[in-house]
Write a protein that holds these residues in place. Structure first.
Motif, mmCIF file in Angstrom:
data_model
loop_
_atom_site.group_PDB
_atom_site.id
_atom_site.type_symbol
_atom_site.label_atom_id
_atom_site.label_comp_id
_atom_site.label_asym_id
_atom_site.label_seq_id
_atom_site.Cartn_x
_atom_site.Cartn_y
_atom_site.Cartn_z
ATOM 1 N N GLU A 12 1.085 -1.530 -0.134
ATOM 2 C CA GLU A 12 -0.254 0.030 0.012
ATOM 3 C C GLU A 12 0.623 0.887 0.021
ATOM 4 O OE1 GLU A 12 -2.970 0.136 3.296
ATOM 5 O OE2 GLU A 12 -3.830 -2.301 2.672
ATOM 6 N N LEU A 13 2.046 1.346 0.972
ATOM 7 C CA LEU A 13 2.799 2.278 0.872
ATOM 8 C C LEU A 13 3.676 2.772 -0.731
ATOM 9 C CD1 LEU A 13 4.154 2.029 4.432
ATOM 10 C CD2 LEU A 13 2.598 3.788 3.521
ATOM 11 N N SER A 69 2.508 2.371 -3.690
ATOM 12 C CA SER A 69 1.412 2.416 -4.322
ATOM 13 C C SER A 69 0.822 3.724 -4.689
ATOM 14 C CB SER A 69 -0.011 1.969 -4.270
ATOM 15 O OG SER A 69 -0.629 1.579 -3.383
ATOM 16 N N LEU A 70 1.212 4.417 -2.476
ATOM 17 C CA LEU A 70 0.716 5.446 -2.795
ATOM 18 C C LEU A 70 2.388 6.868 -2.787
ATOM 19 C CD1 LEU A 70 -0.597 4.816 1.575
ATOM 20 C CD2 LEU A 70 -2.057 5.979 -1.194
ATOM 21 N N ARG A 71 3.520 6.053 -2.516
ATOM 22 C CA ARG A 71 4.586 7.253 -3.220
ATOM 23 C C ARG A 71 4.892 6.890 -5.061
ATOM 24 N NH1 ARG A 71 9.941 3.938 -2.938
ATOM 25 N NH2 ARG A 71 9.058 2.627 -4.607
ATOM 26 N N GLN A 104 1.957 7.622 -6.449
ATOM 27 C CA GLN A 104 1.380 8.330 -6.110
ATOM 28 C C GLN A 104 1.713 9.838 -5.798
ATOM 29 O OE1 GLN A 104 -2.789 7.924 -4.082
ATOM 30 N NE2 GLN A 104 -2.860 6.104 -5.312
ATOM 31 N N LEU A 105 2.703 10.000 -4.843
ATOM 32 C CA LEU A 105 3.169 11.547 -4.356
ATOM 33 C C LEU A 105 3.740 11.521 -5.897
ATOM 34 C CD1 LEU A 105 2.582 10.536 -0.851
ATOM 35 C CD2 LEU A 105 1.630 11.902 -2.013
ATOM 36 N N GLY A 154 1.793 14.824 -7.603
ATOM 37 C CA GLY A 154 0.580 15.866 -5.756
ATOM 38 C C GLY A 154 0.973 16.977 -6.343
ATOM 39 N N GLY A 174 -4.722 17.195 3.460
ATOM 40 C CA GLY A 174 -4.310 16.575 1.885
ATOM 41 C C GLY A 174 -5.105 17.026 0.548
ATOM 42 N N ASN A 181 -3.275 18.333 -2.127
ATOM 43 C CA ASN A 181 -3.385 18.273 -4.044
ATOM 44 C C ASN A 181 -4.127 18.992 -4.928
ATOM 45 O OD1 ASN A 181 -1.433 16.392 -3.166
ATOM 46 N ND2 ASN A 181 -3.502 14.620 -2.562
#
Length: 160
Positions: free
Chosen positions: A56-57, A59-61, A63-64, A68, A125, A129
């Motif tokens: 999960e982390l 995938s978030l990285r 996205q960032l 962003g 957030g 964004n």
């Protein structure tokens, strides 16, 4: 002990031997095998949990790192007071707002009382964004209510 065992009849010796074997097996099973087996299952579950969290982390990285920083053009002309007001109402956090006042042309100071910390972070957030607002200073204190996870916060936000 050996003399006592030899003084038993043959049938009694078999019975005592079987009982002793059963006791040894039970001690092995409950004192050695079960704790090791449970420990291995616990570690396997922990490893699976860490692996899913790591996925999960990652995938978030992505996205960032992927973008962003893009800020929609329609928020550039809006007043910071309007942006804060509308985004707080969107997240249903307006009731916790105590004060908002512009600090300069690119900044605003907002103060909250008894706000859920998780919701506050999600709202920040959204501001980052969607509107390019970044936290410059922040101050948090535990809320006086008995609700866990609630804080009093004072934030200074500025456009990037």
């Amino acid at each position: 002990m050996k003399d006592w065992f030899e003084s038993l009849e043959a049938r009694e010796r078999v019975f005592v031997s079987v009982a002793a074997a059963f006791v040894v097996f039970a001690i092995y099973w409950f004192a050695i095998w079960q704790p090791l087996s449970r420990g291995e299952e616990d570690y396997s579950a922990r490893i699976n949990n860490w692996q899913s969290s790591l996925a999960e982390l990652r995938s978030l990285r992505g996205q960032l790192q992927g973008g962003g920083s893009a800020v929609p053009n329609n928020s550039q002309g809006q007043s910071l007071v309007v942006i804060v007001d509308s985004t707080l109402r969107t997240r249903d956090l307006y009731s916790s707002l105590q004060r908002s006042q512009p600090t300069n042309t690119n900044g605003i100071r907002v103060e909250f009382d008894n706000i859920a910390f998780d919701d506050l972070v999600l709202w920040l957030g959204d501001l980052s964004n969607s509107h390019g607002l970044q936290v410059q200073t922040a101050s948090f204190s535990q809320s006086t209510s008995n609700n866990p996870g609630r804080v009093n916060a004072s934030l200074t936000l500025e456009r990037a």
